[in-house]
Design an enzyme around this catalytic site. Structure first.
Site, PDB file in Angstrom:
ATOM      1  N   HIS A 114      57.600  25.876  19.455  1.00 18.55           N
ATOM      2  CA  HIS A 114      58.690  25.310  18.882  1.00 18.55           C
ATOM      3  C   HIS A 114      59.773  26.364  18.551  1.00 18.55           C
ATOM      4  CE1 HIS A 114      56.607  25.671  15.243  1.00 18.55           C
ATOM      5  NE2 HIS A 114      57.458  25.929  14.564  1.00 18.55           N
ATOM      6  N   SER A 122      36.475  35.351   9.072  1.00 24.26           N
ATOM      7  CA  SER A 122      38.000  35.117   9.110  1.00 24.26           C
ATOM      8  C   SER A 122      38.583  36.016   8.074  1.00 24.26           C
ATOM      9  CB  SER A 122      38.147  33.780   9.148  1.00 24.26           C
ATOM     10  OG  SER A 122      39.670  33.494   9.269  1.00 24.26           O
ATOM     11  N   GLY A 134      34.795  19.113   8.171  1.00 21.19           N
ATOM     12  CA  GLY A 134      34.332  19.019   7.001  1.00 21.19           C
ATOM     13  C   GLY A 134      34.199  20.031   6.181  1.00 21.19           C
ATOM     14  N   ASN A 158      39.551  37.620  13.358  1.00 17.84           N
ATOM     15  CA  ASN A 158      38.251  36.796  13.062  1.00 17.84           C
ATOM     16  C   ASN A 158      37.457  37.396  14.333  1.00 17.84           C
ATOM     17  OD1 ASN A 158      38.310  34.604  15.311  1.00 17.84           O
ATOM     18  ND2 ASN A 158      40.311  34.611  14.475  1.00 17.84           N
ATOM     19  N   THR A 159      36.251  37.019  14.091  1.00 18.21           N
ATOM     20  CA  THR A 159      35.245  37.065  15.183  1.00 18.21           C
ATOM     21  C   THR A 159      34.111  35.720  14.882  1.00 18.21           C
ATOM     22  OG1 THR A 159      33.881  38.340  14.229  1.00 18.21           O
ATOM     23  CG2 THR A 159      35.659  39.392  15.887  1.00 18.21           C
ATOM     24  N   HIS A 178      45.819  39.486  10.775  1.00 21.95           N
ATOM     25  CA  HIS A 178      44.776  38.501  10.906  1.00 21.95           C
ATOM     26  C   HIS A 178      43.699  39.102  11.669  1.00 21.95           C
ATOM     27  CE1 HIS A 178      43.235  35.461  13.862  1.00 21.95           C
ATOM     28  NE2 HIS A 178      42.781  35.035  12.996  1.00 21.95           N
ATOM     29  N   HIS A 195      48.187  39.124   3.287  1.00 21.59           N
ATOM     30  CA  HIS A 195      49.574  39.246   3.050  1.00 21.59           C
ATOM     31  C   HIS A 195      49.929  40.099   1.920  1.00 21.59           C
ATOM     32  CE1 HIS A 195      50.192  35.400   5.316  1.00 21.59           C
ATOM     33  NE2 HIS A 195      49.007  34.950   4.793  1.00 21.59           N
ATOM     34  N   HIS A 217      47.611  48.790  18.872  1.00 19.41           N
ATOM     35  CA  HIS A 217      46.895  48.561  20.253  1.00 19.41           C
ATOM     36  C   HIS A 217      46.023  49.642  20.676  1.00 19.41           C
ATOM     37  CE1 HIS A 217      49.068  44.626  21.185  1.00 19.41           C
ATOM     38  NE2 HIS A 217      49.740  45.129  20.220  1.00 19.41           N
TER      39      HIS A 217
END
Length: 296
Positions: free
Chosen positions: A196, A118, A279, A134-135, A132, A122, A166
């Protein structure tokens, strides 16, 4: 840890670590080569590497990984590249979430194994887009699957940067079938949307989850190519934009956009929810949050 699919698990875990090493080396090279423009007089940044651990409720070993974070560099204000391999038994909330997603057998046998990488970056210069990636591979006794992708999050958008990001991903996905890129692009557009705010988090990318065609090798190869696409899709954008001058207004725009990014990761991101619910090291899970942000 279950012995089921052990060779495949070991292969996937080793690949995520290899990809991590390549990205860390590439990002430190960007720090070293930045010798003109904003922040060029600063010392080149370096990753601080910390081992992370996960323990089961009874205190037994349940895996862990490496958290690699660079702060205050010439190019990267904060970037984290984490790898982990964890296993154990899902708690009630995570077990119910898996069952609700239709994972076969999740309600009957909650044992799991998960490994992945991951990354969130910034940037110092607001002209350089945040990013960003992740795999991951996830296993339960009755099912296994792959997931992940990458998406670009500029606060100041450049059409040429979006097109390059892209196009590079499409070139890496097309060998798996020309339908893959548009499908994974549409999935990213849906997944990285902030309800939102009624807007996308960034300018999109590719994303998949629950990938299990029944052909482990084919699905793993696709996952690898998603990872391989990342550096050629992103590094040229950093090299092009890191030298650009910027204003206080540009920096303010960046901080507001980071607030949007933080909202998404804390409210909607599936990986954040899973990591905290199972956890894993909270600092590693929340590595994605920006160092500074603001809300208007």
């Amino acid at each position: 840890m279950s012995e089921a699919m052990l060779p495949e698990k070991s292969q996937a875990s080793a690949w995520f670590r290899t990809l991590r090493d390549e990205i860390v080396a590439s990002f430190e090279a960007l720090e070293d080569s930045h010798d003109t423009g904003p922040f060029a007089e600063a010392a080149p940044g370096r990753f601080e590497v910390t081992e992370t651990t996960r323990h089961s409720d009874d205190g037994s070993d349940a895996g862990g990984g490496l958290m690699s974070v660079m702060r205050g560099g010439r190019v990267f204000e904060k970037v984290g590249v984490n790898v982990s391999t964890v296993y154990g038994t899902l708690g009630d909330a995570a077990q119910k979430a898996m069952a609700a997603r239709g994972v076969p057998g999740a309600a009957e046998d909650p044992r799991f194994w998960a490994s992945g990488i991951s990354l969130v970056a910034h940037m110092q210069n607001p002209h350089v887009p945040a990013v960003h990636m992740n795999t991951r591979m996830f296993w339960m006794p009755a099912a296994w699957w792959f997931g992940g992708g990458s998406d670009l999050n500029p606060c100041i958008e450049y059409d040429a940067d979006t097109a390059h990001f892209h196009a590079t991903q499409k070139a890496h996905l097309d060998p798996h079938g020309e339908a893959e890129y548009p499908r994974l692009k549409a999935w990213a557009d849906e997944y990285f949307y902030i309800p939102h705010r009624k807007r996308a988090r960034g300018v999109g990318g590719i994303f998949m989850d629950d990938r299990n065609t029944g052909d482990w090798i084919a699905d793993f190869t696709l996952t690898q190519d998603i990872g391989r696409a990342f550096l050629p899709a992103y590094v040229p954008l950093v090299e092009k934009r890191r030298v650009m001058p910027f204003s206080e207004a540009d920096k303010d725009t960046q901080l507001v956009h980071r607030g949007l990014y933080a909202e998404y990761n804390l409210v909607y991101d599936r990986g954040t929810k899973f990591g905290l619910a199972t956890g894993h090291d909270a600092n590693a899970v929340l590595m994605s949050l920006p160092p500074l942000a603001k809300w208007v």
